[in-house]
Design a protein around this motif. Structure first.
Motif, mmCIF file in Angstrom:
data_model
loop_
_atom_site.group_PDB
_atom_site.id
_atom_site.type_symbol
_atom_site.label_atom_id
_atom_site.label_comp_id
_atom_site.label_asym_id
_atom_site.label_seq_id
_atom_site.Cartn_x
_atom_site.Cartn_y
_atom_site.Cartn_z
ATOM 1 N N PHE A 1 0.832 -1.205 0.000
ATOM 2 C CA PHE A 1 0.000 0.000 0.000
ATOM 3 C C PHE A 1 0.871 1.261 0.000
ATOM 4 N N VAL A 2 1.981 1.231 0.707
ATOM 5 C CA VAL A 2 2.904 2.366 0.664
ATOM 6 C C VAL A 2 3.459 2.529 -0.747
ATOM 7 N N GLY A 3 3.709 1.407 -1.438
ATOM 8 C CA GLY A 3 4.164 1.472 -2.820
ATOM 9 C C GLY A 3 3.161 2.176 -3.720
ATOM 10 N N ILE A 4 1.870 1.935 -3.508
ATOM 11 C CA ILE A 4 0.839 2.622 -4.290
ATOM 12 C C ILE A 4 0.872 4.120 -4.020
ATOM 13 N N ILE A 5 1.017 4.487 -2.744
ATOM 14 C CA ILE A 5 1.077 5.915 -2.386
ATOM 15 C C ILE A 5 2.280 6.577 -3.049
ATOM 16 N N LEU A 6 3.425 5.910 -3.017
ATOM 17 C CA LEU A 6 4.628 6.471 -3.625
ATOM 18 C C LEU A 6 4.470 6.594 -5.139
ATOM 19 N N ALA A 7 3.815 5.624 -5.752
ATOM 20 C CA ALA A 7 3.594 5.690 -7.198
ATOM 21 C C ALA A 7 2.721 6.884 -7.564
ATOM 22 N N LEU A 8 1.647 7.081 -6.807
ATOM 23 C CA LEU A 8 0.772 8.226 -7.069
ATOM 24 C C LEU A 8 1.493 9.542 -6.800
ATOM 25 N N LEU A 9 2.299 9.579 -5.737
ATOM 26 C CA LEU A 9 3.049 10.791 -5.421
ATOM 27 C C LEU A 9 4.025 11.128 -6.545
ATOM 28 N N PHE B 1 3.669 15.628 -12.888
ATOM 29 C CA PHE B 1 2.734 16.416 -13.688
ATOM 30 C C PHE B 1 2.579 17.826 -13.130
ATOM 31 N N LEU B 2 2.692 17.971 -11.814
ATOM 32 C CA LEU B 2 2.602 19.301 -11.209
ATOM 33 C C LEU B 2 3.759 20.182 -11.668
ATOM 34 N N PHE B 3 4.965 19.647 -11.644
ATOM 35 C CA PHE B 3 6.112 20.417 -12.121
ATOM 36 C C PHE B 3 5.962 20.762 -13.602
ATOM 37 N N ARG B 4 5.465 19.829 -14.384
ATOM 38 C CA ARG B 4 5.289 20.100 -15.806
ATOM 39 C C ARG B 4 4.249 21.185 -16.034
ATOM 40 N N THR B 5 3.159 21.155 -15.257
ATOM 41 C CA THR B 5 2.119 22.169 -15.387
ATOM 42 C C THR B 5 2.644 23.550 -15.008
ATOM 43 N N MET C 1 10.988 16.090 -13.273
ATOM 44 C CA MET C 1 10.857 14.642 -13.116
ATOM 45 C C MET C 1 11.939 14.054 -12.220
ATOM 46 N N PRO C 2 13.227 14.397 -12.408
ATOM 47 C CA PRO C 2 14.238 13.877 -11.468
ATOM 48 C C PRO C 2 13.996 14.317 -10.029
ATOM 49 N N ILE C 3 13.562 15.566 -9.818
ATOM 50 C CA ILE C 3 13.276 16.023 -8.460
ATOM 51 C C ILE C 3 12.149 15.202 -7.853
ATOM 52 N N SER C 4 11.110 14.932 -8.637
ATOM 53 C CA SER C 4 9.990 14.125 -8.145
ATOM 54 C C SER C 4 10.445 12.732 -7.771
ATOM 55 N N LEU C 5 11.334 12.154 -8.562
ATOM 56 C CA LEU C 5 11.811 10.797 -8.296
ATOM 57 C C LEU C 5 12.618 10.745 -6.999
ATOM 58 N N VAL C 6 13.521 11.711 -6.809
ATOM 59 C CA VAL C 6 14.331 11.731 -5.594
ATOM 60 C C VAL C 6 13.456 11.982 -4.369
ATOM 61 N N ALA C 7 12.523 12.937 -4.482
ATOM 62 C CA ALA C 7 11.664 13.267 -3.348
ATOM 63 C C ALA C 7 10.744 12.102 -2.988
ATOM 64 N N SER C 8 10.187 11.443 -3.991
ATOM 65 C CA SER C 8 9.293 10.307 -3.725
ATOM 66 C C SER C 8 10.062 9.149 -3.097
#
Length: 643
Positions: A244-252, A258-262, A282-289
């Motif tokens: 379930f934590v994996g699902i949360i991380l995937a959504l995050l 998409f937020l950064f792209r917008t 995208m790299p920032i999102s990956l590191v933060a997630s």
């Protein structure tokens, strides 16, 4: 380097000509253009008398055309755009490649993360140093992992099953031989028949494969049969809380990307901030997630992470060299049809990736080389079989993303909509605005004007698959309309070899012990989110998606100059229906044991477009708007032009 100072730092070329290369490869009168490349002009070269008329002609032509630009391919890399391109493509290449291979790793027990990283490095090194199309990113793709897994499923059912890596070594050798024959006999000229019909259909399929693999990465984190025992290849413990934590991380990961792209497309913040968000969001999102997985109760849930092995060692600590020549002769012959399937897959997949990386939306200046690069792909395929690693080939959507990340944005001259100025003055390299098109239609245009209108209409329906990464033209926006950004368009691409070589070298760095440990800290849920983001992003820019969304638009809010208004809705539906049938057949066959034949379905898209589509009730104008060449005439020179 600032985008506004690009023109000042590169003087015009003193070649004695008075032409400037225009967008899409067409030359237009006027002063010589300036771009990050100092070698814009390509002169016609004739082959010497000793070159055979047929055999090897394409390879020699590609080498002779690209060789004069080799030095500039390195010197032109002195540009800031190369840095974000390296970062973006490194994350977009290596992590999906590893995630694609997880099923193959856990099923066959013959591959590991080291094999995937070595394959990515080997391909990047060869194509960046020796290739004619260094912008095309080559690595481990989803289709090759499907092919390798299907081969394993088939031969393991046999009572006298051969050694898997030896058998795959022969499959790769047969495929490499077919690659070399194809390049020598100039069969890459067949690419002139590859249009947006085939590319959009294949891109649509790849987008859904990314979404499907994201779901698979998530579902494999759940304990099977109520047990917390993980697969034998994974030393971690799968728990329900961790899944379930994996699902949360995937959504995050998906939502934050998409937020950064917008934000990068909005009217907020300074333009340098927006560009930073577009480059590194995208790299920032990956590191933060990934960091979120080690925070509080998320860490206590122990979400599963990437499996890694020993530094610079293959799976099971086997020798790197695969002695495939020891395979029994019977299995050598059986490996041939599998090699044919591999050749068909790579012929379409790699060359379409190269076409999309050099699409008509990119203002490229240096010549391509499809025959020579396909010969090199045979070399990398053979080396992959020799080392027991997955065979690399061109990546979608990473290849066009790479070119997009190297775009230099600038301000084109304002078009004068007066009839005399349009016809007599120097042509601008930027696409005319809708008001200019309307004015030209009102005054009446000749055949060239009509052809240009159709070309612009097609480009609106079939934009580059990564157009959303770009900072948009605010004339199409509702927020932040200002003169500073109003006429900003792509003016050049930083065509060089360093970014491809650097991202591949980083894959080799990851093979060392400390970095393998860092790699093992990335949760699988974050990789699922990366799959979803890349799949949705590619799906959004796909031509099939845009045509389908056209039917949901409010007609009152649809622009009057929308190209699809000139096509009957029944014909749009018919065209999309044929594409969806091809997509459905490809997706369906990959879910069965017959998945070994899915490259054939993909390849059949070309004759369907050549012979079936023209027999359907489309007018020439409708087909010109719905379909067209993937790349510009400048790029298609390597394969003898377009259909």
């Amino acid at each position: 380097m600032s985008r506004n100072t690009v023109e000042a730092t590169h003087p015009p070329i003193a070649d004695g000509t008075n032409e400037s290369p225009a967008v899409n490869g067409e030359r237009t009168p006027g002063p010589a253009s300036r771009s990050p490349s100092a070698t814009l002009c390509r002169k016609e070269r004739t082959l010497p008398a000793w070159v055979p008329i047929f055999i090897g002609r394409g390879i020699v032509r590609d080498i002779r055309a690209r060789a004069p630009y080799y030095l500039s391919d390195w010197t032109d890399a002195w540009n800031y755009r190369v840095i974000p391109a390296i970062v973006l493509i490194f994350f977009a290449n290596v992590l999906p490649g590893i995630a694609f291979s997880l099923d193959l790793i856990e099923t066959t027990q013959q591959y590991g993360v080291s094999e995937v990283l070595l394959s990515s490095f080997m391909a990047a090194f060869i194509f960046s140093i020796f290739g004619a199309q260094p912008l095309c990113i080559v690595g481990v793709t989803g289709p090759i992992t499907v092919l390798n897994k299907t081969i394993f499923d088939i031969i393991e059912r046999q009572p006298d099953a051969p050694d898997y890596l030896q058998f795959v070594g022969w499959v790769y050798l047969w495929g490499a031989i077919l690659h070399w024959i194809t390049a020598a006999l100039n069969w890459c000229n067949f690419l002139k028949y590859v249009t947006l019909f085939s590319c959009d259909t294949f891109g649509f399929y790849v987008s859904w494969v990314y979404l499907e693999y994201g779901v698979q990465v998530i579902t494999r984190q759940f304990p099977s049969d109520g047990s917390s025992t993980p697969p034998s290849s994974d030393s971690q413990t799968s728990t329900l809380d961790g899944a379930f934590v994996g699902i949360i991380l995937a959504l995050l990961m998906t939502v934050s990307s998409f937020l950064f792209r917008t934000l990068s497309q909005s009217g907020y913040f300074h333009r340098h901030v927006r560009r930073f968000l577009a480059d590194y969001g995208m790299p920032i999102s990956l590191v933060a997630s990934s960091a979120m997985a080690y925070w509080g109760r998320f860490n206590a849930a122990n979400p599963t992470t990437l499996p890694t092995g020993h530094a610079f060692m293959p799976a099971g600590d086997r020798p790197w060299l695969v002695r495939f020549w020891d395979l029994d002769g019977k299995w050598v012959g059986i490996a041939f049809p599998f090699g044919v399937a591999l050749w068909v897959l790579f012929f379409f997949d790699h060359n379409v990736s190269s076409l999309m990386a050099q699409g008509s939306a990119f203002p490229l200046r240096k010549p391509p080389g499809f025959h020579y690069d396909f010969f090199l792909l045979g070399v990398t395929t053979f080396i992959a079989g020799l080392l027991g690693i997955p065979a690399p080939n061109g990546l979608i959507p990473q290849a066009p993303i790479h070119t997009t990340s190297l775009l230099v944005m600038g301000h084109a001259k304002k078009l004068d909509i007066e009839e005399g100025s349009v016809k007599d003055g120097p042509r601008d390299t930027s696409p005319p605005s809708s008001s200019v098109q309307h004015e030209k239609r009102r005054h009446g245009g000749n055949a060239d004007d009509e052809e240009g209108t159709i070309t612009r209409a097609r480009s609106r329906i079939h934009p580059p698959a990564t157009d959303n990464i770009l900072e948009p033209d605010p004339t199409q926006a509702r927020d932040g309309e200002g003169d500073e950004r109003r006429h900003e368009v792509p003016i050049a691409v930083v065509e060089q070899r360093v970014s491809n070589l650097a991202q591949g070298s980083l894959c080799l760095v990851l093979l060392s012990g400390p970095f393998l440990h860092v790699l093992s800290l990335i949760p699988r849920g974050v990789l699922a989110g990366l799959f979803w983001y890349m799949g949705l992003d590619a799906l959004e820019g796909n031509g099939i998606t845009r045509k389908m969304l056209y039917f949901f638009r409010d007609k009152a809010l649809t622009p009057a100059d929308e190209p699809l208004r000139r096509v009957r809705k029944s014909r749009i539906l018919l065209f999309v229906a044929v594409q969806l049938i091809g997509f459905g057949a490809t997706m369906a066959i990959t879910q069965t044991i017959a998945a070994i034949g899915f490259p054939i379905i993909i390849f059949l898209l070309i004759p369907v477009r050549m012979w079936m589509i023209p027999r359907l009730p489309f007018t020439d104008e409708e087909l010109a708007i719905l379909d067209g060449p993937t790349a510009s005439p400048f790029t298609m020179e390597s394969v003898g032009g377009t259909m």
